[in-house]
Design a protein around this motif. Sequence first.
Motif, PDB file in Angstrom:
ATOM      1  N   ALA A   9      -5.896   0.943   8.148  1.00  0.00           N
ATOM      2  CA  ALA A   9      -6.963   1.943   8.155  1.00  0.00           C
ATOM      3  C   ALA A   9      -6.475   3.270   7.588  1.00  0.00           C
ATOM      4  CB  ALA A   9      -7.501   2.133   9.569  1.00  0.00           C
ATOM      5  N   THR A  10      -5.226   3.608   7.843  1.00  0.00           N
ATOM      6  CA  THR A  10      -4.619   4.828   7.301  1.00  0.00           C
ATOM      7  C   THR A  10      -3.158   4.532   6.978  1.00  0.00           C
ATOM      8  OG1 THR A  10      -3.975   5.614   9.506  1.00  0.00           O
ATOM      9  CG2 THR A  10      -6.107   6.374   8.654  1.00  0.00           C
ATOM     10  N   GLY A  11      -2.540   5.445   6.248  1.00  0.00           N
ATOM     11  CA  GLY A  11      -1.123   5.295   5.984  1.00  0.00           C
ATOM     12  C   GLY A  11      -0.301   5.476   7.241  1.00  0.00           C
ATOM     13  N   ARG A  12       0.943   5.028   7.194  1.00  0.00           N
ATOM     14  CA  ARG A  12       1.854   5.145   8.328  1.00  0.00           C
ATOM     15  C   ARG A  12       1.327   4.420   9.569  1.00  0.00           C
ATOM     16  NH1 ARG A  12       6.028   5.068   7.013  1.00  0.00           N
ATOM     17  NH2 ARG A  12       6.859   6.036   8.876  1.00  0.00           N
ATOM     18  N   SER A  13       0.713   3.253   9.325  1.00  0.00           N
ATOM     19  CA  SER A  13       0.155   2.472  10.437  1.00  0.00           C
ATOM     20  C   SER A  13       0.855   1.142  10.613  1.00  0.00           C
ATOM     21  CB  SER A  13      -1.349   2.238  10.231  1.00  0.00           C
ATOM     22  OG  SER A  13      -2.062   3.441  10.278  1.00  0.00           O
ATOM     23  N   GLY A  14       1.969   0.938   9.917  1.00  0.00           N
ATOM     24  CA  GLY A  14       2.730  -0.288  10.096  1.00  0.00           C
ATOM     25  C   GLY A  14       2.499  -1.337   9.033  1.00  0.00           C
ATOM     26  N   SER A  15       1.869  -0.971   7.918  1.00  0.00           N
ATOM     27  CA  SER A  15       1.599  -1.982   6.889  1.00  0.00           C
ATOM     28  C   SER A  15       2.890  -2.503   6.249  1.00  0.00           C
ATOM     29  CB  SER A  15       0.665  -1.416   5.813  1.00  0.00           C
ATOM     30  OG  SER A  15       1.256  -0.325   5.140  1.00  0.00           O
ATOM     31  N   THR A  16       3.868  -1.623   6.047  1.00  0.00           N
ATOM     32  CA  THR A  16       5.139  -2.081   5.471  1.00  0.00           C
ATOM     33  C   THR A  16       5.902  -2.957   6.454  1.00  0.00           C
ATOM     34  OG1 THR A  16       5.268  -0.058   4.143  1.00  0.00           O
ATOM     35  CG2 THR A  16       7.281  -1.340   4.366  1.00  0.00           C
ATOM     36  N   LEU A  17       5.837  -2.610   7.728  1.00  0.00           N
ATOM     37  CA  LEU A  17       6.456  -3.443   8.753  1.00  0.00           C
ATOM     38  C   LEU A  17       5.834  -4.826   8.769  1.00  0.00           C
ATOM     39  CD1 LEU A  17       8.263  -3.908  11.221  1.00  0.00           C
ATOM     40  CD2 LEU A  17       6.495  -2.824  12.630  1.00  0.00           C
ATOM     41  N   LEU A  18       4.509  -4.881   8.704  1.00  0.00           N
ATOM     42  CA  LEU A  18       3.826  -6.167   8.705  1.00  0.00           C
ATOM     43  C   LEU A  18       4.125  -6.941   7.423  1.00  0.00           C
ATOM     44  CD1 LEU A  18       2.023  -8.083  10.182  1.00  0.00           C
ATOM     45  CD2 LEU A  18       0.026  -6.787   9.403  1.00  0.00           C
ATOM     46  N   GLN A  19       4.239  -6.245   6.320  1.00  0.00           N
ATOM     47  CA  GLN A  19       4.633  -6.874   5.060  1.00  0.00           C
ATOM     48  C   GLN A  19       6.008  -7.527   5.196  1.00  0.00           C
ATOM     49  OE1 GLN A  19       5.734  -4.092   2.054  1.00  0.00           O
ATOM     50  NE2 GLN A  19       5.472  -5.519   0.354  1.00  0.00           N
ATOM     51  N   ARG A  20       6.958  -6.798   5.800  1.00  0.00           N
ATOM     52  CA  ARG A  20       8.299  -7.340   6.001  1.00  0.00           C
ATOM     53  C   ARG A  20       8.270  -8.564   6.906  1.00  0.00           C
ATOM     54  NH1 ARG A  20      10.959  -3.164   8.969  1.00  0.00           N
ATOM     55  NH2 ARG A  20      12.733  -4.612   9.005  1.00  0.00           N
ATOM     56  N   ILE A  21       7.435  -8.531   7.927  1.00  0.00           N
ATOM     57  CA  ILE A  21       7.315  -9.677   8.830  1.00  0.00           C
ATOM     58  C   ILE A  21       6.824 -10.897   8.060  1.00  0.00           C
ATOM     59  CG2 ILE A  21       5.926 -10.619  10.722  1.00  0.00           C
ATOM     60  CD1 ILE A  21       6.148  -7.881  12.085  1.00  0.00           C
ATOM     61  N   CYS A  22       5.798 -10.719   7.261  1.00  0.00           N
ATOM     62  CA  CYS A  22       5.261 -11.841   6.490  1.00  0.00           C
ATOM     63  C   CYS A  22       6.290 -12.389   5.521  1.00  0.00           C
ATOM     64  CB  CYS A  22       4.010 -11.399   5.731  1.00  0.00           C
ATOM     65  SG  CYS A  22       2.593 -10.994   6.776  1.00  0.00           S
ATOM     66  N   ASN A  23       7.043 -11.493   4.891  1.00  0.00           N
ATOM     67  CA  ASN A  23       8.033 -11.917   3.907  1.00  0.00           C
ATOM     68  C   ASN A  23       9.286 -12.524   4.537  1.00  0.00           C
ATOM     69  OD1 ASN A  23       6.588 -11.332   1.583  1.00  0.00           O
ATOM     70  ND2 ASN A  23       7.310  -9.209   1.485  1.00  0.00           N
ATOM     71  N   ALA A  24       9.349 -12.537   5.864  1.00  0.00           N
ATOM     72  CA  ALA A  24      10.456 -13.228   6.534  1.00  0.00           C
ATOM     73  C   ALA A  24      10.354 -14.739   6.318  1.00  0.00           C
ATOM     74  CB  ALA A  24      10.445 -12.908   8.029  1.00  0.00           C
ATOM     75  N   ARG A  25       9.182 -15.192   5.949  1.00  0.00           N
ATOM     76  CA  ARG A  25       8.990 -16.604   5.617  1.00  0.00           C
ATOM     77  C   ARG A  25       9.316 -16.799   4.139  1.00  0.00           C
ATOM     78  NH1 ARG A  25       4.471 -19.573   3.646  1.00  0.00           N
ATOM     79  NH2 ARG A  25       4.488 -21.762   4.302  1.00  0.00           N
ATOM     80  N   TRP A 144      -1.859  10.847  12.482  1.00  0.00           N
ATOM     81  CA  TRP A 144      -1.916  12.180  11.887  1.00  0.00           C
ATOM     82  C   TRP A 144      -0.516  12.790  11.786  1.00  0.00           C
ATOM     83  CZ3 TRP A 144      -4.297  16.043   9.428  1.00  0.00           C
ATOM     84  CH2 TRP A 144      -3.833  17.349   9.626  1.00  0.00           C
ATOM     85  N   ALA A 145       0.251  12.656  12.845  1.00  0.00           N
ATOM     86  CA  ALA A 145       1.587  13.264  12.871  1.00  0.00           C
ATOM     87  C   ALA A 145       2.498  12.683  11.798  1.00  0.00           C
ATOM     88  CB  ALA A 145       2.213  13.076  14.247  1.00  0.00           C
ATOM     89  N   SER A 146       2.285  11.422  11.432  1.00  0.00           N
ATOM     90  CA  SER A 146       3.148  10.764  10.455  1.00  0.00           C
ATOM     91  C   SER A 146       2.823  11.147   9.016  1.00  0.00           C
ATOM     92  CB  SER A 146       3.043   9.242  10.608  1.00  0.00           C
ATOM     93  OG  SER A 146       3.576   8.832  11.855  1.00  0.00           O
ATOM     94  N   ALA A 147       1.597  11.594   8.763  1.00  0.00           N
ATOM     95  CA  ALA A 147       1.225  11.881   7.371  1.00  0.00           C
ATOM     96  C   ALA A 147       0.159  12.967   7.282  1.00  0.00           C
ATOM     97  CB  ALA A 147       0.725  10.600   6.706  1.00  0.00           C
ATOM     98  N   PRO A 148       0.395  14.153   7.865  1.00  0.00           N
ATOM     99  CA  PRO A 148      -0.642  15.189   7.850  1.00  0.00           C
ATOM    100  C   PRO A 148      -0.949  15.725   6.453  1.00  0.00           C
ATOM    101  CG  PRO A 148       1.428  16.093   8.664  1.00  0.00           C
ATOM    102  CD  PRO A 148       1.618  14.610   8.539  1.00  0.00           C
ATOM    103  N   THR A 149       0.020  15.677   5.542  1.00  0.00           N
ATOM    104  CA  THR A 149      -0.206  16.231   4.202  1.00  0.00           C
ATOM    105  C   THR A 149      -1.095  15.335   3.346  1.00  0.00           C
ATOM    106  OG1 THR A 149       1.844  15.191   3.383  1.00  0.00           O
ATOM    107  CG2 THR A 149       1.994  17.447   4.229  1.00  0.00           C
ATOM    108  N   TRP A 150      -1.423  14.146   3.842  1.00  0.00           N
ATOM    109  CA  TRP A 150      -2.300  13.262   3.091  1.00  0.00           C
ATOM    110  C   TRP A 150      -3.759  13.697   3.187  1.00  0.00           C
ATOM    111  CZ3 TRP A 150      -0.650   7.426   3.654  1.00  0.00           C
ATOM    112  CH2 TRP A 150       0.714   7.306   3.348  1.00  0.00           C
ATOM    113  N   TYR A 151      -4.048  14.645   4.091  1.00  0.00           N
ATOM    114  CA  TYR A 151      -5.427  15.044   4.355  1.00  0.00           C
ATOM    115  C   TYR A 151      -5.580  16.552   4.241  1.00  0.00           C
ATOM    116  CZ  TYR A 151      -5.126  10.367   6.289  1.00  0.00           C
ATOM    117  OH  TYR A 151      -4.881   9.021   6.450  1.00  0.00           O
ATOM    118  N   ARG A 152      -6.795  17.005   3.970  1.00  0.00           N
ATOM    119  CA  ARG A 152      -7.050  18.447   3.861  1.00  0.00           C
ATOM    120  C   ARG A 152      -6.833  19.143   5.189  1.00  0.00           C
ATOM    121  NH1 ARG A 152     -11.371  16.221   1.120  1.00  0.00           N
ATOM    122  NH2 ARG A 152     -12.739  16.610   2.907  1.00  0.00           N
TER     123      ARG A 152
END
Length: 246
Positions: A9-25, A144-152
Amino acid sequence: MIRLIISAATGRSGSTLLQRICNARKETLIWGEHYGIIKDFANIYDNLVYFSEQSRNERTAFFDRNKDTGLWTANMTPELPYVEQAVINAVTAALDTLYGQFAEKHDIVGFKEVRYGERELRLLRKCYPDCPFLLLVRHPVPSWASAPTWYRDIDDFAGVWNERAGFYAEYARQDPNSLLIRYEDLVDRDPKTLKRLSEVTKVPVPDMIGVLSKKVGSFNPEPVTKEQREEIVTKCRPVMKTLLYR
């Protein structure tokens, strides 16, 4: 060819972590973000739909009158089924070609993205009706705390978070091939979450835990003041309740 899509839904929400999990296969290959290119295809789709509907009378009159060249046909566009199929063909050709590299060595190929809301996901579902969607959400305050500069400002962030997180929750209830995942449940190794995720990704739970045990590319969040937290929670409270956030 696309057989798994991760959308946060937003950046810094664990998408890269989930990507790494999937690529463990070994047989799975999930690529990274592509800067939201499906937004452009969604715009193309909306524009073509508009012209198709607006030119209905032009189209009907032209063909009913045996292609009378005395009629106005400046905006004449084919009917909606042709519009939809044209965009579906364009999207699938683009993504299947883009992610064709090494595809022959993997039985699950996909990508992850952090820029998609309702329009883009509904278009992707038209293109890949059976493809599992992993829909990630995270509590709005640490998001928000992980990526405040992504928003106005906080108001801008809250608007994006509410729209997308709210849609993700609703869509996951309606779409049998979508799985809603809360970032907190993932990093806390919630057994139910890991079990369901394992069923979709074919990654054994022990392998998931192995990935979760390794921190890669972590960022220090910006400090959030009491006032900021209260503002975020106030603006996001209805959707937070839907997702069982406090």
